[in-house]
Write a protein that holds these residues in place. Sequence first.
Motif, PDB file in Angstrom:
ATOM      1  N   SER A 385       0.829  -1.212   0.000  1.00 27.49           N
ATOM      2  CA  SER A 385       0.000   0.000   0.000  1.00 27.49           C
ATOM      3  C   SER A 385       0.862   1.259   0.000  1.00 27.49           C
ATOM      4  O   SER A 385       0.650   2.193   0.776  1.00 27.49           O
ATOM      5  CB  SER A 385      -0.936   0.006   1.219  1.00 27.49           C
ATOM      6  N   ASP A 386       1.861   1.255  -0.872  1.00 22.54           N
ATOM      7  CA  ASP A 386       2.772   2.393  -1.031  1.00 22.54           C
ATOM      8  C   ASP A 386       3.613   2.656   0.206  1.00 22.54           C
ATOM      9  O   ASP A 386       4.168   3.747   0.373  1.00 22.54           O
ATOM     10  CB  ASP A 386       1.989   3.669  -1.388  1.00 22.54           C
ATOM     11  N   VAL A 387       3.741   1.659   1.078  1.00 25.95           N
ATOM     12  CA  VAL A 387       4.572   1.775   2.278  1.00 25.95           C
ATOM     13  C   VAL A 387       5.692   0.748   2.180  1.00 25.95           C
ATOM     14  O   VAL A 387       5.422  -0.441   1.996  1.00 25.95           O
ATOM     15  CB  VAL A 387       3.741   1.525   3.554  1.00 25.95           C
ATOM     16  N   PRO A 388       6.958   1.140   2.276  1.00 30.02           N
ATOM     17  CA  PRO A 388       8.066   0.178   2.175  1.00 30.02           C
ATOM     18  C   PRO A 388       7.973  -0.889   3.249  1.00 30.02           C
ATOM     19  O   PRO A 388       7.691  -0.602   4.413  1.00 30.02           O
ATOM     20  CB  PRO A 388       9.312   1.052   2.357  1.00 30.02           C
ATOM     21  N   VAL A 389       8.210  -2.149   2.848  1.00 30.79           N
ATOM     22  CA  VAL A 389       8.187  -3.259   3.807  1.00 30.79           C
ATOM     23  C   VAL A 389       9.363  -3.144   4.765  1.00 30.79           C
ATOM     24  O   VAL A 389       9.238  -3.404   5.962  1.00 30.79           O
ATOM     25  CB  VAL A 389       8.200  -4.605   3.061  1.00 30.79           C
ATOM     26  N   ALA A 390      10.526  -2.790   4.249  1.00 40.11           N
ATOM     27  CA  ALA A 390      11.719  -2.613   5.083  1.00 40.11           C
ATOM     28  C   ALA A 390      11.627  -1.268   5.787  1.00 40.11           C
ATOM     29  O   ALA A 390      11.767  -0.217   5.169  1.00 40.11           O
ATOM     30  CB  ALA A 390      12.981  -2.700   4.232  1.00 40.11           C
ATOM     31  N   SER A 391      11.349  -1.295   7.081  1.00 42.39           N
ATOM     32  CA  SER A 391      11.084  -0.061   7.819  1.00 42.39           C
ATOM     33  C   SER A 391      12.272   0.328   8.688  1.00 42.39           C
ATOM     34  O   SER A 391      12.923  -0.525   9.295  1.00 42.39           O
ATOM     35  CB  SER A 391       9.848  -0.237   8.709  1.00 42.39           C
ATOM     36  N   HIS A 392      12.533   1.618   8.750  1.00 43.92           N
ATOM     37  CA  HIS A 392      13.446   2.190   9.738  1.00 43.92           C
ATOM     38  C   HIS A 392      12.875   3.532  10.196  1.00 43.92           C
ATOM     39  O   HIS A 392      13.603   4.485  10.472  1.00 43.92           O
ATOM     40  CB  HIS A 392      14.858   2.357   9.164  1.00 43.92           C
ATOM     41  N   SER A 393      11.534   3.588  10.274  1.00 42.82           N
ATOM     42  CA  SER A 393      10.843   4.849  10.579  1.00 42.82           C
ATOM     43  C   SER A 393      11.137   5.330  11.989  1.00 42.82           C
ATOM     44  O   SER A 393      11.216   6.541  12.230  1.00 42.82           O
ATOM     45  CB  SER A 393       9.339   4.668  10.393  1.00 42.82           C
ATOM     46  N   ALA A 394      11.280   4.417  12.952  1.00 42.57           N
ATOM     47  CA  ALA A 394      11.543   4.841  14.325  1.00 42.57           C
ATOM     48  C   ALA A 394      12.904   5.530  14.425  1.00 42.57           C
ATOM     49  O   ALA A 394      13.038   6.581  15.054  1.00 42.57           O
ATOM     50  CB  ALA A 394      11.480   3.640  15.267  1.00 42.57           C
ATOM     51  N   ALA A 395      13.910   4.938  13.791  1.00 39.76           N
ATOM     52  CA  ALA A 395      15.238   5.556  13.808  1.00 39.76           C
ATOM     53  C   ALA A 395      15.226   6.903  13.088  1.00 39.76           C
ATOM     54  O   ALA A 395      15.866   7.860  13.531  1.00 39.76           O
ATOM     55  CB  ALA A 395      16.253   4.615  13.174  1.00 39.76           C
ATOM     56  N   THR A 396      14.488   6.962  11.987  1.00 42.60           N
ATOM     57  CA  THR A 396      14.387   8.225  11.250  1.00 42.60           C
ATOM     58  C   THR A 396      13.713   9.301  12.095  1.00 42.60           C
ATOM     59  O   THR A 396      14.127  10.469  12.088  1.00 42.60           O
ATOM     60  CB  THR A 396      13.607   8.011   9.949  1.00 42.60           C
ATOM     61  N   LEU A 397      12.663   8.917  12.814  1.00 44.11           N
ATOM     62  CA  LEU A 397      11.966   9.877  13.671  1.00 44.11           C
ATOM     63  C   LEU A 397      12.894  10.413  14.756  1.00 44.11           C
ATOM     64  O   LEU A 397      12.943  11.631  14.998  1.00 44.11           O
ATOM     65  CB  LEU A 397      10.745   9.210  14.310  1.00 44.11           C
ATOM     66  N   VAL A 398      13.621   9.528  15.396  1.00 47.59           N
ATOM     67  CA  VAL A 398      14.543   9.963  16.447  1.00 47.59           C
ATOM     68  C   VAL A 398      15.617  10.880  15.866  1.00 47.59           C
ATOM     69  O   VAL A 398      15.954  11.923  16.443  1.00 47.59           O
ATOM     70  CB  VAL A 398      15.177   8.743  17.134  1.00 47.59           C
ATOM     71  N   GLU A 399      16.140  10.506  14.704  1.00 45.97           N
ATOM     72  CA  GLU A 399      17.163  11.333  14.067  1.00 45.97           C
ATOM     73  C   GLU A 399      16.616  12.716  13.720  1.00 45.97           C
ATOM     74  O   GLU A 399      17.264  13.745  13.976  1.00 45.97           O
ATOM     75  CB  GLU A 399      17.671  10.634  12.803  1.00 45.97           C
ATOM     76  N   ASN A 400      15.410  12.757  13.139  1.00 45.96           N
ATOM     77  CA  ASN A 400      14.810  14.047  12.785  1.00 45.96           C
ATOM     78  C   ASN A 400      14.533  14.899  14.019  1.00 45.96           C
ATOM     79  O   ASN A 400      14.697  16.122  13.986  1.00 45.96           O
ATOM     80  CB  ASN A 400      13.513  13.825  12.007  1.00 45.96           C
ATOM     81  N   ARG A 401      14.118  14.243  15.100  1.00 48.42           N
ATOM     82  CA  ARG A 401      13.816  15.009  16.293  1.00 48.42           C
ATOM     83  C   ARG A 401      15.077  15.584  16.922  1.00 48.42           C
ATOM     84  O   ARG A 401      15.085  16.704  17.432  1.00 48.42           O
ATOM     85  CB  ARG A 401      13.066  14.125  17.287  1.00 48.42           C
ATOM     86  N   ILE A 402      16.146  14.832  16.893  1.00 53.98           N
ATOM     87  CA  ILE A 402      17.420  15.351  17.404  1.00 53.98           C
ATOM     88  C   ILE A 402      17.883  16.536  16.555  1.00 53.98           C
ATOM     89  O   ILE A 402      18.342  17.561  17.079  1.00 53.98           O
ATOM     90  CB  ILE A 402      18.487  14.233  17.417  1.00 53.98           C
ATOM     91  N   GLU A 403      17.731  16.403  15.249  1.00 58.37           N
ATOM     92  CA  GLU A 403      18.104  17.510  14.365  1.00 58.37           C
ATOM     93  C   GLU A 403      17.220  18.728  14.605  1.00 58.37           C
ATOM     94  O   GLU A 403      17.693  19.871  14.580  1.00 58.37           O
ATOM     95  CB  GLU A 403      17.998  17.072  12.907  1.00 58.37           C
ATOM     96  N   ALA A 404      15.932  18.497  14.858  1.00 66.28           N
ATOM     97  CA  ALA A 404      15.019  19.615  15.095  1.00 66.28           C
ATOM     98  C   ALA A 404      15.387  20.371  16.370  1.00 66.28           C
ATOM     99  O   ALA A 404      15.352  21.604  16.409  1.00 66.28           O
ATOM    100  CB  ALA A 404      13.579  19.105  15.187  1.00 66.28           C
ATOM    101  N   VAL A 405      15.735  19.622  17.416  1.00 66.48           N
ATOM    102  CA  VAL A 405      16.148  20.273  18.656  1.00 66.48           C
ATOM    103  C   VAL A 405      17.430  21.067  18.432  1.00 66.48           C
ATOM    104  O   VAL A 405      17.574  22.205  18.891  1.00 66.48           O
ATOM    105  CB  VAL A 405      16.335  19.227  19.767  1.00 66.48           C
ATOM    106  N   SER A 406      18.363  20.460  17.691  1.00 66.85           N
ATOM    107  CA  SER A 406      19.618  21.160  17.398  1.00 66.85           C
ATOM    108  C   SER A 406      19.379  22.416  16.569  1.00 66.85           C
ATOM    109  O   SER A 406      19.927  23.492  16.853  1.00 66.85           O
ATOM    110  CB  SER A 406      20.576  20.218  16.663  1.00 66.85           C
ATOM    111  N   GLU A 407      18.534  22.290  15.552  1.00 64.63           N
ATOM    112  CA  GLU A 407      18.224  23.461  14.724  1.00 64.63           C
ATOM    113  C   GLU A 407      17.460  24.517  15.511  1.00 64.63           C
ATOM    114  O   GLU A 407      17.633  25.721  15.289  1.00 64.63           O
ATOM    115  CB  GLU A 407      17.416  23.027  13.503  1.00 64.63           C
ATOM    116  N   GLY A 408      16.601  24.059  16.422  1.00 64.18           N
ATOM    117  CA  GLY A 408      15.874  25.008  17.247  1.00 64.18           C
ATOM    118  C   GLY A 408      16.800  25.843  18.118  1.00 64.18           C
ATOM    119  O   GLY A 408      16.589  27.041  18.310  1.00 64.18           O
TER     120      GLY A 408
END
Length: 750
Positions: A385-408
Motif C-alpha cells: 500500500s505504497d509503504v516500504p516493507v523494510a522499515s526504519h521509521s523509528a530511527a528516522t523519527l529519532v534522528e529528525n527530532r534530534i536535528e530539530a532540537v539542534s536546529e531550534g
Amino acid sequence: MSHIRSPQLPGPTPAPDDDKAPEDAAPPKRDAVAVTEPAEPKAGAEAGAEAGAEAGAEAGRGAAREEPEGGTPGAGTATEEPEQHTSAPARTGARTETPEAGTAETEAETATDKTETPEAGTAKSQAEAEKSEPGTDETRAEAETPEAREPGLKARPENPDPTPEPGTSTLAPEADTPDPDPEAAAPASPSVPESGPEPAASPSPGRRTRHPRAARAVAWAGTGLALALVLFALLVPNDITELDLGRFLRIPAEGILVAGLLLVLPAKARRVAVVAVGVVLGLLVIVKVLDMGSYWTLDRPFDLVLDWILLDDAQSFMKDSLGGAAAQAATVGVIALALALPVLMTLAVVRLSRLMVRNRHTASRTLLVLGTAWITCSTLTLEISDVPVASHSAATLVENRIEAVSEGLKDGEAFRKQAAVDAFADVPPDQLLTGLRGKDVLITFIESYGRSAIDDPRMGEPLGETLTQKTQELKDAGYASRSGWLRSPITGAGSWLGHSTFLSGLWIKNQSRYNNLVASDRLTLTEAFRRTGAWRTVGIVPGTQKTWPEGKYFGLDHIYDSDQLGYQGPKFSWSTMPDQYTLKAFQELEHGRKDREPMMAEIILTSSHNPWAPIPSTIPEEDIGDGSVYHSLQKAEGKDPTEVWKDPLAVRDEYRKSIQYSVTSLVDFVAEYGSEDTVLVFLGDHQPNKTVTGDNPSHDVPVSIVAQDPEVLEKISDWGWTDGLKPADSTPTWRMDTFRDRFMTAFGPQ
C-alpha cells in the motif's frame, strides 16, 4: 542388615562406605522409640538402588522371618515383622520399617557394610534374578507408577489415611526437584519423644500443574502482547492520517538490531540494556502521540522544546468541547498513560529478552532470517500500500527530532540576526504612514479564517454567497474593497504567532521566536502608528483572560481584555463573547466617543474559534445590551459540541457558519459606524485544523482592505489583488511576514 531390592524396580546395590567398618555400628535396642529420620537428597544410582530395595522389601514382607537382635544370625529371639499395606513410592524412597529394620536403614544411609539375614539374602537374590529376566505386563504396569511416568509429580501414598504400625519409623519422601523444601529437609529433634510418626504431607500442585493448558495459553498471550507492544512502538506512524494496517506489516530494522544486541550481551549488561530499551520505546510512543495531535492541529510535528505551552490550550479545547468533568478525566488518563507507557514497554522487552535467551538457537536463526528479509525488501524496494516493507521509521523519527532540537537551538541566534535588520527602524516618525494620516485604521483578525473556507466546494458555495452579499452592502454604503492571499506560518492553532508575524514583518513560526520578538525592539505595525503620535492605539482582545505583558511591546496605548469589555453573558465554547457584542463594546468604549483623535485599533474576533459549537446568532443591536440575552439564546439555539464532533461533516458545516457570522458582524459594523475616514484591514490568522481542511492543507488565509477614500485603494493598485471580499484563485500569494513592509511602503512618503 542390607537393603532388599524390589523385583519391580531392580537397581544396583549402593557401594559401602570404606570409612566405617560393620562392627562399628551399634546394635539397636529393642525398646528404642521410633523416630522420623530426615530425608536427604540421593543422587544418581544410590537413589535408584535405595528405591528398588525398599519396593522389594515390601514385596517380601508377607511371610514371617526371624532376625537376631544384634544384627547377626542367631544372636537373639525371632521377631515377626508386621505386614505393611502402604506401597513404597518408587521415586522418593519413603519406607516403613521395624526397629530392627531401622538398623539396616541407618547402616545404608551411613554407607557402611551390612550383615544380611537369610530372609533378606533370599529376597535380594530373588530380586537380582528377576532383574535379568523380562517381567510380565502386570509387573511393568505396577512398576510404572504415576510418579515414574511423570517425574514432576510428588509421590503420594495409595492409602489415603495410612496408619503406621507400632514401633515403625516413617521417613519423609525425598524431593524430586533441585530445590527441596527446607522445612521438609530439616531433621527432627531426637530429644523429643513421639508417640507415633505423622504421615508426610504432600504439597498441592500449582496452578500450572492443575491447569497446564490455561497456563500455556496465558503464557502465550503475555508473550504475544509484549511483542505487539514493541512492534506498535516501532511501526505506528506519528501522523494519525497515515494510520492503516499496512504500516504494521513492515519489518522494523530497529527491532532486529536491538534483539541481536540483547542476545549477545552478558547477563548483567543485558539487564541494564532491556530497561533502557523499554524506557526509550515508551518515550517514543509518547512523542508519536504528541506528534499526532500536533499534525492534526498545527500540521507539523510537536516541538519538544517550545510547544509544551500548547498543552494548556489543548486542555481548554477539551473542556469546551467535552465539558469540564470529561476534560478532567481525559487529562488524568493522558497523564496516567504517559507514566505507564515506559513501564509497560520495559516489562515487554524483559519478557521477550528472557524468551530469546532461553531459546537462543531459535532466536538467532529467526533474527538471521528477518535480517535477510529486511535487506532483500530494502534492495528490491518492496512496498505494501505504497509503504516500504523494510522499515526504519523509528530511527528516522529519532534522528529528525534530534536535528530539530539542534536546529531550534541554532534558530534563536539566526532569528536575532534577522530581527536586527529593519528597513523602517530608523525612519523618522513624521515619515511613517503618511498616506493614512487622519484615518481610523482597524486591523482585525478573524479566528481560523482560512483558504479552505473559500476553496472547499461544500463550504465555499454558501460562504461565497455571503461574501458577495457583503461586498454589495459595502458598495451600497460607499465602500470599495480589494482582497488577496497571505501565507501564515502556522495552521490549526497558535493565533498569536500569526498576529505577530503580520505585525512585525518576521516569520514567527514557533514560541522561541515569539519570545525573542517581544523581548526585542523590532518595530511592529501597531507600534509604528503609535510612534507617529498621530493615532491613539487600542487593543480589543476578548480572548485574553490573563495578564498580557507583551501587549506593551506591540505599542498599544490601552488594551481591553475579556474583563474590561463588560460582557455578562455566557461563553460560546472557547470564545468568551460573541463577535457582535465585541464590536458593540468597541463602539461604546472607544470608536463612538465624540471629539476623539484618529485611532488605530487591533481587534481580535473569536467566535470562529474551534470547536465551533455553539455559535451565537446575529440579533438586532438594540437587543444586545450587556450580553445577558445570550443566556436564553444559547439554550434555545446552541448546539452541543460533543454531538457536533461526532460527525466531521457537521464540524465543517458549523465552522463555515462561524466564519459567516464573524464576517457578517464585522461588515455590518463598518457599514453602520464607518465613515469616509475608515480603513478596515481584516484577515484570517491561520487555517482551521484537519477536521475541516483535510490532509495536506495550504497555509493560505484571505486578506481584504476596505475603504471609502479611493486614494487608499489606489496606493495598492499594483498589488494585483481582486476587487471585492473574495480573492480569486489567480491572486498572488505573499508570505505573511512581507505584509508589514509592503503596507508601510505603500502608505509612506512617495
